[in-house]
Structures are given as structure tokens and as C-alpha cells.
Design an enzyme around this catalytic site. Structure first.
Site, PDB file in Angstrom:
ATOM      1  N   HIS A 166       0.796  -1.233   0.000  1.00 15.27           N
ATOM      2  CA  HIS A 166       0.000   0.000   0.000  1.00 15.27           C
ATOM      3  C   HIS A 166       0.834   1.292   0.000  1.00 15.27           C
ATOM      4  O   HIS A 166       0.823   2.047  -0.975  1.00 15.27           O
ATOM      5  CB  HIS A 166      -0.935   0.017   1.223  1.00 15.27           C
ATOM      6  CG  HIS A 166      -1.816  -1.186   1.325  1.00 15.27           C
ATOM      7  ND1 HIS A 166      -2.907  -1.419   0.511  1.00 15.27           N
ATOM      8  CD2 HIS A 166      -1.756  -2.251   2.164  1.00 15.27           C
ATOM      9  CE1 HIS A 166      -3.488  -2.551   0.846  1.00 15.27           C
ATOM     10  NE2 HIS A 166      -2.813  -3.087   1.842  1.00 15.27           N
TER      11      HIS A 166
HETATM   12  O1  RIB Z   1      -5.096  -0.351   4.660  1.00 15.86           O
HETATM   13  C1  RIB Z   1      -3.707  -0.269   4.459  1.00 15.86           C
HETATM   14  C2  RIB Z   1      -3.117   0.800   5.314  1.00 15.86           C
HETATM   15  O2  RIB Z   1      -3.332   0.491   6.682  1.00 15.86           O
HETATM   16  C3  RIB Z   1      -1.575   0.906   5.174  1.00 15.86           C
HETATM   17  O3  RIB Z   1      -1.190   2.231   5.402  1.00 15.86           O
HETATM   18  C4  RIB Z   1      -1.077   0.021   6.269  1.00 15.86           C
HETATM   19  O4  RIB Z   1       0.221   0.398   6.736  1.00 15.86           O
HETATM   20  C5  RIB Z   1      -2.089   0.292   7.342  1.00 15.86           C
HETATM   21  O5  RIB Z   1      -1.704   1.490   8.006  1.00 15.86           O
END
Ligand code: RIB
Ligand code: CA
Length: 312
Positions: A241
Site C-alpha cells: 500500500h
Molecule cells: O489499509 C492499508 C493501510 O493500513 C496501510 O497504510 C497500512 O500500513 C495500514 O496502516
């Protein structure tokens, strides 16, 4: 001309990779890291941010601890994904560099008020509590931020921590609403984009075989982090992500999106934290965010591995 940024983060293995991508990129000047409670409590996200700076050989980067809990809701963490430390995978030494004594929210406000208007980018990789508090403390920062680039939310992909909400927004929907209603220029990178950026074994092996400390450490992070999502989405289908936020700054042509309205559900218990994205522009709501819907995954991982290879 380097781009000065603040990275607000809840490391988290994917946050760590994003931070290292930024630190490996001469186009970017990291003014500081601000940590927030999210994947794990803030004392651990702060410790992890220090560990990542030292892993990248950047002990001079100031790290500021921030909010220990969301604005309204009770804290929610994700140790089941990130491990008890929040950065399980590699064995990293206890950091020598100290945390800054300034509170993260004060650093955000003071930096945005002191630097020329329109020059500082705020990249958020976790819940938006710190930025929400900064906006409450000094609303004028909304007109001084160059742009906010946020990993969060979901539309066609909906949610990951609940069927309808993505973790960063779900943890602090009230802060997310404040940020999206602030009027600041926002680029939102939701699950719809990051679910195209999959840490396949071939891609992880690129990091594992690097002849530096950073590459193999990232491989260990990803192999730990992805086990949870592979159980959910299938083998070789774990998304990465947070580095998308930094990659968008470095090579925006790797991504596509459109300016639409994004509103946050803060009342319904069933859909709390949902990002209601008016992708087809069927409402008259103001277009308050550039929502990134797609990415060139091969280009993204080529950029990421090329830059990580430059680190110590
Ligand atoms: O949903 C993914 C996000 O949530 C990313 O930033 C991961 O690190 C968590 O913080
Ligand atoms: Ca994160």
C-alpha cells in the site's frame, strides 16, 4: 529543485518501504517523520520510524511522536497483520537516534506556517489523526499545504478491515472527514490502486538478492507482512500500500485517477469509515480529491527496486 515533504506514518512494514523509497530519492527532501497510533500503538510506530531511518543510514532525519489515539473513536490496531512490534520480519537494532521532543502536531503546524506557502507536501500513510489535529489547531495550514497525498479508503475495492472501510480511514474517520473538508489539495490513493501493486515472490526476490542491508531487510518485512493478505486474497496476491504515495510524487505518470468528491461515513456502525467516492460524479458534491484508480505495477516495482538498491 527538491520537493520538501513531511511523512505522517504508522510503521508498519509497508510504511517502512515507503519511508525508505523517499529517503533513497534525491528529488525529495524529507523534513521529518511524524508518527501516529495505527498499525500498533504510537510508542511502537515511533520506535519503528527511528529503526527505518537508521536502516536507511539517515540518522539526521527528525522523528516526532504524535497522537496516541483517534479524535473520537477508540483505538484500533493491526498486530495480526504487522506483528507485535509492528515491524516484524527483519531483526533491526534498537535505535541510537532519539525521538524529537516536539509533539508531531506542533511540528506539522510550525513547519507549514514557517515555510513559504504552497511548498510543503504532507504524505500520510496511516490514520489522519495528526493532520486532523493540526487543522483544528491552525486552520490556516489548509491554504499553505502544497498538497496532501494520502493512502486510504476504497471504492470498488471497498474495505479491508471491514467490508466497507479501509484501515487508515476506519481508525479515525472523523480526522479523515476534517482533512477531506479542509479545502487543501488532496490526492487519495485507495485500495482500488494499491490492490494492483502485488508483492509477488518474483518481486520480493528482487529485494532479497540486493547486495545491501536495505534490500534483504525489506524482503524480510514483505514476507512477514504479506502472509496475512495472502491468506485472505490468495498466494502471490498481497498488496503493497504505502509506497504508492511516494511513487506518485516521483513518477505520477505511473498512475491514473480523476477529481471527484470523497465523503466519509462517520455515523453508521455498519459502514463506519467508508469512503463514499462519487466516482461517476452523480452528486453535486464538491470535487475535493484526486482519486487514483489505477497504477502501472511493473513500473512501480521497477522504480521501487531501483531506488532501494541505492540505499546502504
Ligand atoms: O489499509 C492499508 C493501510 O493500513 C496501510 O497504510 C497500512 O500500513 C495500514 O496502516
Ligand atoms: Ca500505514
Amino acid at each position: 529543485m527538491t520537493l520538501p515533504i513531511i511523512i505522517d506514518t504508522d510503521p508498519g512494514q509497508d510504511d517502512a518501504v515507503a519511508i525508505m523509497l523517499a529517503l533513497a530519492s534525491p528529488e525529495i527532501e524529507v523534513l521529518g517523520l511524524t508518527t501516529v497510533a495505527g498499525n500498533v500503538p504510537v510508542h511502537l510506530t515511533s520506535m519503528n520510524a527511528l529503526k527505518v531511518c537508521e536502516l536507511a543510514g539517515r540518522q539526521e532525519i527528525p522523528v516526532f511522536a504524535g497522537a496516541a489515539r483517534p479524535l473520537v473513536r477508540s483505538p484500533v490496531t493491526a498486530e495480526e497483520v504487522h506483528g507485535r512490534t509492528g515491524l516484524d520480519g527483519p531483526i533491526l537494532p534498537v535505535p541510537k537516534m532519539p525521538l524529537q521532543t516536539t509533539y508531531a502536531v506542533d511540528f506539522i503546524v510550525d513547519t507549514l506556517m514557517a515555510r513559504p506557502a504552497g511548498t510543503v507536501t504532507v504524505c500520510t500513510l496511516g490514520p489522519l489523526t495528526n493532520l486532523g489535529l493540526a487543522l483544528l489547531r491552525e486552520p490556516r495550514i489548509a491554504t499553505r499545504i502544497r498538497q496532501i497525498v494520502t493512502m486510504g479508503g476504497g471504492y470498488f475495492e471497498q474495505g479491508n478491515i471491514t467490508p466497507s472501510a479501509e484501515f487508515n480511514i476506519y481508525v479515525d474517520p472523523h480526522a479523515a472527514r476534517l482533512v477531506l473538508e479542509s479545502g487543501a489539495p488532496i490526492t487519495l490513493i485507495p485500495l482500488d490502486c494499491t490492490h494492483q501493486l502485488l508483492t509477488t515472490k518474483a518481486r520480493v526476490s528482487q529485494f532479497k538478492k540486493m547486495q545491501n542491508l536495505a534490500g534483504p531487510a525489506i524482503a524480510d518485512m514483505l514476507e512477514f507482512f504479506e502472509r496475512y493478505d495472502e491468506a485472505k486474497y490468495g498466494p502471490d496476491d498481497a498488496p503493497l500500500h504505502d509506497p504508492s504515495v511516494i511513487a506518485w510524487l516521483l513518477e505520477p505518470t505511473l498512475f491514473e485517477g480523476k477529481l471527484v468528491n470523497v465523503s466519509i461515513e462517520c455515523e453508521s456502525q455498519l459502514t463506519m469509515g467508508a469512503t463514499v467516492i462519487d466516482w461517476w460524479r452523480v452528486t453535486g458534491r464538491p470535487h475535493n480529491a484526486m482519486v487514483i484508480g489505477s497504477a502501472n505495477a511493473e513500473g512501480f516495482f521497477k522504480l521501487l527496486s531501483t531506488r532501494i538498491a541505492r540505499l546502504p
